[in-house]
Motif scaffolding. Sequence first.
Motif, PDB file in Angstrom:
ATOM      1  N   ILE A  47       0.843  -1.198   0.000  1.00 38.86           N
ATOM      2  CA  ILE A  47       0.000   0.000   0.000  1.00 38.86           C
ATOM      3  C   ILE A  47       0.876   1.245   0.000  1.00 38.86           C
ATOM      4  CG2 ILE A  47      -1.961  -1.067   1.157  1.00 38.86           C
ATOM      5  CD1 ILE A  47      -0.986   0.152   3.774  1.00 38.86           C
ATOM      6  N   PHE A 364       1.850  -4.672   3.146  1.00 36.27           N
ATOM      7  CA  PHE A 364       0.623  -4.690   3.935  1.00 36.27           C
ATOM      8  C   PHE A 364       0.451  -5.989   4.713  1.00 36.27           C
ATOM      9  CE2 PHE A 364      -4.010  -5.589   4.146  1.00 36.27           C
ATOM     10  CZ  PHE A 364      -4.335  -4.605   5.068  1.00 36.27           C
ATOM     11  N   SER A 382      -5.113  -0.442  -2.823  1.00 38.72           N
ATOM     12  CA  SER A 382      -5.482   0.943  -2.498  1.00 38.72           C
ATOM     13  C   SER A 382      -5.754   1.072  -1.002  1.00 38.72           C
ATOM     14  CB  SER A 382      -6.706   1.367  -3.304  1.00 38.72           C
ATOM     15  OG  SER A 382      -7.184   2.622  -2.841  1.00 38.72           O
ATOM     16  N   LEU A 383      -5.118   2.032  -0.343  1.00 42.64           N
ATOM     17  CA  LEU A 383      -5.400   2.291   1.069  1.00 42.64           C
ATOM     18  C   LEU A 383      -6.827   2.772   1.257  1.00 42.64           C
ATOM     19  CD1 LEU A 383      -4.411   2.493   3.986  1.00 42.64           C
ATOM     20  CD2 LEU A 383      -3.545   4.775   3.482  1.00 42.64           C
TER      21      LEU A 383
END
Length: 395
Positions: A47, A364, A382-383
Amino acid sequence: MLQFIKSASNFNGIFFASIALVYLYACNAKANTEGAGAPPPPALPVIALQAQDVNTFQEYTASLEGSEDIEIRPQVDGYLSKIYVDEGAWVKKGTPLFAIDSRRYSEALNNAHASLKQAEANLESADINLGKIEPLVSSNVVSDVQLKTARANRDAAAAAVSQAAAQKEQASINLGYTLIKAPADGYIGRIPYKTGSLVNSSNAQPLTLLSSVKEVYAYFSLSEKEWLQFSQRFPGNTLDAKLKQVPPVELVLADNSVYPQKGRIETVNGVFNNRMGTISLRAVFPNEGGALRSGSTGAVRLPRANDDAVVVPQEATYELQDKVFVFQVSDSNTVTGKAISINAKSGNYYLVNGGVHAGDKIVFAGMGRLQEGARITPEIISLDSILQSNPLSKK
């Protein structure tokens, strides 16, 4: 003999053939190993960090008290003749609570009234006597000494009237004390006495405790370090000015529910508790519905704004020697362990103010298989998608 030679020859052939087979197998195995090459880098989710404006909360254990916790005590001695209320009842100001046997106080008032009438009669008699003597003195019928005596008797009679009037007023007040009324609106606490109990002003226990809870005070404490951080967070040249800048606070109840109405920090104790190293603050909460009661507990929750905080999911971190680390991914897809400085927590997220920055890429998940300097194949996540499934509290 020829048969022996033939058998030996067959054995030698089998032996050399076996060696040849072993050699060929080893060569093939080496060739296969050299041709396979190194395994590919592991594919791991990655991420890109972002900065967010996040509100976090700090909770402090609090004790609740009514804005007015009033001890109801008798002001005259006597036996309780009646108890008008029950424990837990809501009463308005002026509502009768207790009655003390009033007979002797009624008699005391009657005696004081009679004494006042007698004193007033004596004063009237002294006035009459003085009125008779004054003209006789001017005619030289009686001496001046008799006039002075008459005036002194009149003054003494007037003083006796004042004293009797004061005694009557005190008797009336004492009689009024036999009916004890609520001095404010509130809830009745425990009543340790029963009808017929002998009570007086020196009893160790009050008749009851009246809690006025239209507003409830929540008392909580900050350590010296927390107080310095708290006071520096808000603008203002004076403490009152700083307290006006503090946003509304929340109250977490004993069942972990949040009280629906917000409160405000109203006062700060003037001195630190040297034994505990803390300073006490008072927050006030509205309580029109009476849901909060004096003596209960909870937690005051102070909001804290974190502007442009770098958000790091806790599952993307690991701990080593009491420090929290992440694996940062470089442009060459190699990973490096980075210690991060945590400023606050919000749910499952760390708010970081050091070690990594917005835009940095970190691993992550799957850190257990990684070592310093290892190469990976990034799989970008995607965060925002993570924040949507487990959102932050934003300003």
